[in-house]
Each structure stands twice: as structure tokens, then as C-alpha cells.
Design a protein around this motif. Structure first.
Motif, short mmCIF file in Angstrom:
data_model
loop_
_atom_site.label_atom_id
_atom_site.label_comp_id
_atom_site.label_asym_id
_atom_site.label_seq_id
_atom_site.Cartn_x
_atom_site.Cartn_y
_atom_site.Cartn_z
N ARG A 113 44.25 36.22 17.16
CA ARG A 113 45.69 35.73 16.93
C ARG A 113 46.66 36.73 17.73
O ARG A 113 47.76 36.31 17.94
CB ARG A 113 46.23 35.86 15.56
N ARG A 114 46.02 37.83 18.12
CA ARG A 114 47.08 38.83 18.68
C ARG A 114 46.75 39.18 20.21
O ARG A 114 47.62 39.16 20.94
CB ARG A 114 47.11 40.18 17.75
N THR A 115 45.55 39.14 20.59
CA THR A 115 45.23 39.35 21.87
C THR A 115 44.36 38.43 22.55
O THR A 115 43.60 37.70 21.93
CB THR A 115 44.39 40.78 21.77
N CYS A 116 44.67 38.15 23.79
CA CYS A 116 43.83 37.20 24.47
C CYS A 116 43.50 37.70 26.06
O CYS A 116 44.44 38.59 26.45
CB CYS A 116 44.45 35.90 24.48
N PHE A 117 42.76 37.08 26.81
CA PHE A 117 42.42 37.35 28.07
C PHE A 117 42.78 36.32 28.94
O PHE A 117 42.34 34.89 28.73
CB PHE A 117 41.15 37.64 28.14
N LEU A 118 43.59 36.33 29.94
CA LEU A 118 43.76 35.29 30.97
C LEU A 118 43.22 35.63 32.26
O LEU A 118 43.41 36.68 32.94
CB LEU A 118 45.44 35.06 31.07
N GLY A 119 42.31 34.92 32.82
CA GLY A 119 41.64 35.09 33.91
C GLY A 119 42.48 34.62 35.14
O GLY A 119 43.19 33.80 35.12
N VAL A 120 42.26 35.24 36.06
CA VAL A 120 42.79 34.72 37.67
C VAL A 120 41.74 34.82 38.54
O VAL A 120 40.73 35.70 39.08
CB VAL A 120 44.00 35.70 37.84
N GLU A 147 29.59 40.39 25.34
CA GLU A 147 29.82 41.63 25.22
C GLU A 147 31.12 42.16 24.25
O GLU A 147 31.05 43.23 23.55
CB GLU A 147 29.80 42.84 26.03
N VAL A 148 32.30 41.47 24.72
CA VAL A 148 33.40 41.58 23.95
C VAL A 148 34.09 40.41 23.50
O VAL A 148 34.67 39.80 24.19
CB VAL A 148 34.33 42.40 24.83
N PRO A 149 34.09 40.23 21.93
CA PRO A 149 34.78 38.85 21.60
C PRO A 149 36.26 38.74 21.79
O PRO A 149 36.76 38.73 20.76
CB PRO A 149 34.17 38.74 20.19
N ILE A 150 36.78 39.13 22.76
CA ILE A 150 38.08 38.88 23.16
C ILE A 150 38.44 37.33 23.32
O ILE A 150 37.51 36.58 23.64
CB ILE A 150 38.71 39.88 24.16
N GLU A 151 39.62 36.79 22.82
CA GLU A 151 39.81 35.46 22.99
C GLU A 151 40.02 34.98 24.59
O GLU A 151 41.03 35.84 25.12
CB GLU A 151 41.10 34.94 22.38
N LEU A 152 39.13 34.25 25.18
CA LEU A 152 39.28 33.86 26.47
C LEU A 152 40.06 32.55 26.61
O LEU A 152 39.66 31.65 25.90
CB LEU A 152 37.94 33.45 27.18
#
Ligand SMILES: Nc1ncnc2c1ncn2[C@@H]1O[C@H](COP(=O)(O)OP(=O)(O)OP(=O)(O)O)[C@@H](O)[C@H]1O
Ligand SMILES: [Mg+2]
Length: 313
Positions: A186-193, A214-219
Motif C-alpha cells: 500500500r505504501r511502496t511500489c516499483f515502476l520499471g523503465v 527475492e524482494v516482494p516489493i509491489e511491481l
């Protein structure tokens, strides 16, 4: 539905040179225009935001780029010093650890301490309070212009690595706090370029796979930057093919024009093939940002890019 601005921290990552800083700047600008007090965090002491927005370096203390939009330039050594002095209270301990040429490489290279503390500094921005604001928070949004792929991966992994190594103690506690925020969808996400080219697409696909493992960050999704526009649509393409056949029988300027147009069609086709490849391997939503005319000032790229990102805001 993607809603980047509902998060507090957005990491913008990808291969070197694909446009991470430009996309971060466009995202930050769009957020600030919507009334979110936004800070763009640059890593490794870079000062790209100052360059893009045409001002002097912002440094570790940060500086304003536009109303409601700030940047800070996180230098690992400054972040480590701030952290240790705060944690250890005594600068003498900092000097003992970091003035020691045997201990320092170990702390940084083996334990990834400076990476951990750089990510910690990003998360500090998220936590920073400002009692004068109705929300009580200093920043509504932190956009992280993350380092290139390999370094980003190790940086995002570093809280878990540190927890594995330490198991208990203050470093463990800190690493856990950072991990909890990093992996809170809900707070952190990853945006690819990525660019619509073979190497960046391959690197982005691998990065996504590694993060998933390895890192369950929100993609959230991937910005495909610098895409060549489609030169002809539908009927136009059929008309061009007819012209091409005609031009082949008539040498001179018509043939040159057809050759140029054919190159554009082929380039676009190559980009489309790479975009299909990326969609299949990364399995994430994509948004295309066109290659904008060269020679524009970097700041002038931001509005048209922000417009493309609009559906994801
Ligand atoms: N859509 C675009 N159209 C035209 N030029 C672009 C576009 N996106 C980025 N650029 C230009 O491409 C160059 C590289 O972009 P940028 O600096 O944002 O990449 P980066 O991924 O941050 O690079 P680095 O790895 O060096 O940090 C810059 O000159 C930028 O102005
Ligand atoms: Mg950059």
C-alpha cells in the motif's frame, strides 16, 4: 488499475541510460501539480534533477525544484555518517569505524551497510513529520530515481540481507523497519523503465524476475520509453505500400522518400516486437512514452511524458 500516486514511495528503476531520471522528474512534477508535496530522491550523490530543472545542486539537505516539488541527493557517505552519528551519538565512533581503512570496506562491500542506510534515508523521508501540515507529514510522495539495475537490486535486497546476517540488535531492528516499509504494497511500489530495445528489455525482464523471487516489493508496471511512433496507421499503410510499388518503378526522389519511410516502418516494427517480448516475459502492464524530438531542453520533455503517465497516476 495502476495508481502510482496512492503510494508514498515509488522506486523508478531500469537499465542505465533508459530515462529513469526523466521519468522520475515527470512523475514528480505531475504529482506536485496535483497538490502532493513531493520529493525526488537521487542516489549516489547525482544531481540530475538540478540539471533538468536548471538550478544549482540540491545536495544532501535538498532543495526546491518547483513549487511543491523538491529533490534530495543522497550520498552514501553522508547518509552513513548521519545515521551512525544519530545512532551512536558519538562522532568518535563514526570516525573509529569509517576512518578505519580495514573496517570500512568490510561494512560496505560485505554487509552492504551504505546501501542499507541509503535506502533507510529514503524511508526516513517517508517518515519525516511536519506538524504545520494538515497530514502531519513532510512529504506526501517520495519518488526514488533508483540506480541502474544491478545496484538497484542489491539496494532493494539489502534490508533482508542485513537481517539474515545480524539476526538481533539495532541494525537488525532498523533493517526490519526498512524492509517492512519497502515491502508494504500500500505504501511502496516499483515502476520499471525500459527502452523498446533488446538489451534493456532483457535486463528489465531479468530484474522483474529477480525482484519477484527475492524482494516482494509491489511491481506496478513498466514505462517503455523512447518508442518510435507508428509512421502509418491502417489505411495509410496500404496507401504507403501502393506508393512504394510505384516508387520502385520511378527512380529519384520518390524512391528516396519510400526508402526513408520504409526505415521508419521497420524501426517501429522492431520496437513493437520488443514491446511484445517485454509484455510476455515481465507480465506487467506497459505504457509507451514516445521518443520526443531531440534538441529539446530536458525540462520540456516532462509535460508530454507526464501526459502519457496520466492513466497510471
Ligand atoms: N522520451 C524521450 N524522448 C527523448 N529524449 C529522452 C526521452 N527520455 C529520456 N530522454 C533523454 O535521454 C537521455 C537519458 O535520459 P535519463 O538521464 O533520464 O536516463 P537515466 O536512465 O536516468 O540515465 P543514467 O543511467 O545516466 O542515470 C537524456 O538526455 C534525456 O533527456
Ligand atoms: Mg539518471
Amino acid at each position: 488499475m495502476i495508481s502510482l500516486l496512492s503510494h508514498r514511495v515509488v522506486f523508478v528503476g531500469g537499465k542505465g541510460g533508459v530515462g529513469r531520471s526523466t521519468i522520475s522528474a515527470a512523475l514528480g512534477l505531475a504529482a506536485s501539480r496535483r497538490g502532493l508535496r513531493t520529493v525526488i530522491a537521487e542516489m549516489n550523490g547525482s544531481e540530475t534533477m538540478a540539471d533538468i530543472f536548471g538550478r544549482g545542486p540540491v545536495g544532501y539537505a535538498g532543495g526546491e525544484l518547483r513549487p511543491g516539488l523538491h529533490a534530495v541527493s543522497i550520498t552514501p557517505s553522508a547518509a552513513v555518517e548521519e545515521y551512525l552519528v544519530r545512532q551512536l551519538k558519538f562522532r568518535v565512533l563514526y570516525n573509529l569505524v569509517f576512518g578505519n581503512r580495514f573496517i570500512e570496506p568490510f561494512m560496505n562491500a560485505v554487509l552492504g551497510l551504505s546501501d542499507l542506510i541509503s535506502v533507510g534515508k529514503v524511508m526516513d523521508l517517508e517518515w519525516m513529520v511536519d506538524a504545520t501540515r494538515p497530514s502531519g507529514l513532510a512529504w506526501d510522495l517520495v519518488v526514488v530515481d533508483a540506480p541502474a539495475t544491478g545496484h538497484s537490486l542489491s539496494m532493494l535486497r539489502t534490508p533482508r540481507t542485513m537481517m539474515d546476517i545480524t539476526r538481533v540488535g539495532p541494525l537488525y531492528q532498523n533493517a526490519r523497519l526498512i524492509r517492512d516499509l519497502l515491502e508494504d504494497h500500500r505504501r511502496t511500489c516499483f515502476l520499471g523503465v525500459s527502452l523498446a530495445e533488446e538489451m534493456p528489455v532483457q535486463e528489465m525482464s531479468e530484474m522483474v524476475a529477480r525482484l519477484r523471487a527475492e524482494v516482494p516489493i509491489e511491481l506496478t508496471g513498466i514505462v517503455v520509453n523512447g518508442v518510435r511512433p507508428r509512421p502509418f496507421d491502417g489505411d495509410e499503410l496500404a496507401a504507403f505500400r501502393a506508393f512504394e510499388r510505384w516508387a520502385a518503378r520511378h527512380h529519384g526522389p520518390a524512391e528516396d522518400a519510400a526508402r526513408t519511410a520504409r526505415r521508419m516502418v521497420h524501426r517501429r516494427a522492431r520496437h513493437e516486437a520488443q514491446i511484445r517480448q517485454l509484455a510476455a516475459t515481465a507480465d506487467l502492464p506497459l505504457v509507451e512514452v514516445p521518443l520526443l524530438p531531440h534538441g529539446r531542453r530536458a525540462e520540456d520533455l516532462l509535460d508530454p511524458i507526464a501526459l502519457r503517465l496520466e492513466p497510471w497516476l
